[in-house]
Design an enzyme around this catalytic site. Sequence first.
Site, PDB file in Angstrom:
ATOM      1  N   SER A 154       1.840   7.559 -14.929  1.00  0.00           N
ATOM      2  CA  SER A 154       1.012   7.108 -16.046  1.00  0.00           C
ATOM      3  C   SER A 154       0.372   5.766 -15.712  1.00  0.00           C
ATOM      4  CB  SER A 154       1.863   6.956 -17.307  1.00  0.00           C
ATOM      5  OG  SER A 154       2.437   8.196 -17.652  1.00  0.00           O
TER       6      SER A 154
ATOM      7  N   VAL B 279       9.192   7.278  -8.042  1.00  0.00           N
ATOM      8  CA  VAL B 279       8.453   8.508  -8.360  1.00  0.00           C
ATOM      9  C   VAL B 279       9.341   9.441  -9.189  1.00  0.00           C
ATOM     10  CG1 VAL B 279       7.289  10.516  -7.344  1.00  0.00           C
ATOM     11  CG2 VAL B 279       7.115   8.284  -6.232  1.00  0.00           C
TER      12      VAL B 279
ATOM     13  N   GLY C 174      11.265   8.200 -14.561  1.00  0.00           N
ATOM     14  CA  GLY C 174      11.406   7.801 -15.967  1.00  0.00           C
ATOM     15  C   GLY C 174      10.902   6.392 -16.215  1.00  0.00           C
ATOM     16  N   MET C 175      10.056   5.887 -15.292  1.00  0.00           N
ATOM     17  CA  MET C 175       9.491   4.545 -15.471  1.00  0.00           C
ATOM     18  C   MET C 175       7.970   4.596 -15.586  1.00  0.00           C
ATOM     19  SD  MET C 175      11.964   2.156 -13.181  1.00  0.00           S
ATOM     20  CE  MET C 175      11.585   0.688 -14.157  1.00  0.00           C
ATOM     21  N   ALA C 176       7.441   5.786 -15.806  1.00  0.00           N
ATOM     22  CA  ALA C 176       6.008   5.993 -16.074  1.00  0.00           C
ATOM     23  C   ALA C 176       5.103   5.564 -14.923  1.00  0.00           C
ATOM     24  CB  ALA C 176       5.592   5.305 -17.377  1.00  0.00           C
TER      25      ALA C 176
ATOM     26  N   ASP D 275       2.292   8.170 -22.139  1.00  0.00           N
ATOM     27  CA  ASP D 275       2.721   6.847 -21.674  1.00  0.00           C
ATOM     28  C   ASP D 275       1.591   6.032 -21.040  1.00  0.00           C
ATOM     29  OD1 ASP D 275       5.298   7.390 -22.474  1.00  0.00           O
ATOM     30  OD2 ASP D 275       6.067   7.780 -20.461  1.00  0.00           O
TER      31      ASP D 275
ATOM     32  N   LYS E 223       7.602   0.733 -16.825  1.00  0.00           N
ATOM     33  CA  LYS E 223       8.145   0.428 -18.154  1.00  0.00           C
ATOM     34  C   LYS E 223       9.580   0.902 -18.253  1.00  0.00           C
ATOM     35  CE  LYS E 223       8.151   4.897 -19.663  1.00  0.00           C
ATOM     36  NZ  LYS E 223       9.372   5.673 -19.882  1.00  0.00           N
TER      37      LYS E 223
HETATM   38  O1  C5P Z   1       2.246  13.213 -22.506  1.00  0.00           O
HETATM   39  P1  C5P Z   1       2.849  13.537 -21.189  1.00  0.00           P
HETATM   40  O2  C5P Z   1       1.977  14.435 -20.362  1.00  0.00           O
HETATM   41  O3  C5P Z   1       3.318  12.349 -20.440  1.00  0.00           O
HETATM   42  O4  C5P Z   1       4.175  14.366 -21.519  1.00  0.00           O
HETATM   43  C1  C5P Z   1       4.851  15.085 -20.530  1.00  0.00           C
HETATM   44  C2  C5P Z   1       5.746  16.117 -21.209  1.00  0.00           C
HETATM   45  O5  C5P Z   1       6.817  15.464 -21.887  1.00  0.00           O
HETATM   46  C3  C5P Z   1       5.066  16.965 -22.257  1.00  0.00           C
HETATM   47  O6  C5P Z   1       4.455  18.086 -21.691  1.00  0.00           O
HETATM   48  C4  C5P Z   1       6.223  17.344 -23.175  1.00  0.00           C
HETATM   49  O7  C5P Z   1       6.974  18.393 -22.604  1.00  0.00           O
HETATM   50  C5  C5P Z   1       7.116  16.108 -23.112  1.00  0.00           C
HETATM   51  N1  C5P Z   1       6.867  15.180 -24.234  1.00  0.00           N
HETATM   52  C6  C5P Z   1       7.312  15.512 -25.507  1.00  0.00           C
HETATM   53  N2  C5P Z   1       7.102  14.642 -26.543  1.00  0.00           N
HETATM   54  C7  C5P Z   1       6.492  13.455 -26.331  1.00  0.00           C
HETATM   55  C8  C5P Z   1       6.046  13.092 -25.045  1.00  0.00           C
HETATM   56  C9  C5P Z   1       6.259  13.980 -24.004  1.00  0.00           C
HETATM   57  O8  C5P Z   1       7.873  16.586 -25.716  1.00  0.00           O
HETATM   58  N3  C5P Z   1       6.319  12.632 -27.351  1.00  0.00           N
END
Ligand code: C5P
Length: 297
Positions: free
Chosen positions: A104, A96, A99-101, A137, A10
Site C-alpha cells: 500500500s 513483504v 502486515g505493515m502495508a 491502507d 504502519k
Molecule cells: O483493501 P485491500 O485491497 O487492502 O484489502 C485486502 C483484502 O483484505 C480484501 O480483499 C478483504 O479480503 C480484506 N479486508 C477486509 N476488510 C477491510 C479491509 C480488508 O475484509 N476493512
Amino acid sequence: MSVTVRVPAKVNVQLAVGAARPDGFHDLANVFLAVGLHDEVTVTPADALRITCAGPGADQVPLDRTNLAARAAELLAARYGRPADVHIHIAKDIPVAGGMAGGSADAAGALVACDALWGTGASRTELLELCAELGSDVPFALVGGAALGTGRGEKLQPLEVGGTFHWVFALADGGLSTPAVYREFDRLHEGSAVPEPEASGALLGALRKGDVGALAANLANDLQAAAVSLYPALAETLAVGTGAGALASLVSGSGPTTAFLARDAASAESVAAALTASGTCRAARTTVSPALGATVL
Ligand code: C5P
C-alpha cells in the site's frame, strides 16, 4: 529526470474488526501509526510501464500489472488521459506481506511520484480518493503520522501524537495473505455476534499524551487470534518479546510481523537482541513512531 518518494510502514495500535459486510469487506476502527521503516519509490520516464524491485524479499514482489504501485500509475494516467509510460523502481525495506502495508505504501509513493514527474498537479483530496480506490491502507501511507481509519479503513481522521514511541518489529519467515486472515477471523466468529468496531478513548488519549504505559495497556488487534491460528509459531515470538521486557506485544495488522512496544531506545535494543537470539524470527528491527507520510526526496 526522475522523482523519488519515501513512504512509511504502519502498525495498527488498535484494529477493531466488525462483522463481514455484504461486499465482503469488514467495517473497522483502525488506529494507524506510521513507523520509521521505509520503502523508496523512484519513477523515471520510459517507453512503457515497467516495474523493478530490490531489497529484502524483493523476489516475492510481483513485477507485473498486479503490483499495486503499477496500478497506481495506471489509475493516475487514466484519470489525466495520458500514457503510464514510467519505470517504477521500489527500494524495499518494509517486510513483504508482513502486515505493515508495504504494498500500500508503494502505491501511495508511486501516485505521488508520478504526479510530480508528470506535473499533473492532482489535489490532496483527489490523491486521497485515488488511494482509497487502490486499497484500504493506501490513504494512510500518503498522510502518515497517526490517524483513525473507519469504513473499510480508508476514511481517515488525523490524530495527535504527543511523543515518540519506541518499537521493535520481529520479521517472520514467509507472509500471510490479508484476505485469508480476514476469512479466518470470520471462521473464528461464526455463529457469534461481532460488536460494532469502536475506537478506544483510552488508546487515543495515550497517543495524544505520548503516554507509553497507557498505550501499551490499550494495544489491541482483533485479527491477532486469526493470524496466530494460521501461523501458530507467532505465539512464541510474542512471548519472547514480552519476556525480554517489552511493555506489550501484538501482531502487526494481519501479520505475520509482530510488534513490541518498548519503554525507551535502550529497552528496544535489548528486546531486539533477545528476539534475534531466540531464533523465533527471521530478524528484529528497532524504530520509532510517528513517521511522516509519503515525502518527495
Ligand atoms: O483493501 P485491500 O485491497 O487492502 O484489502 C485486502 C483484502 O483484505 C480484501 O480483499 C478483504 O479480503 C480484506 N479486508 C477486509 N476488510 C477491510 C479491509 C480488508 O475484509 N476493512
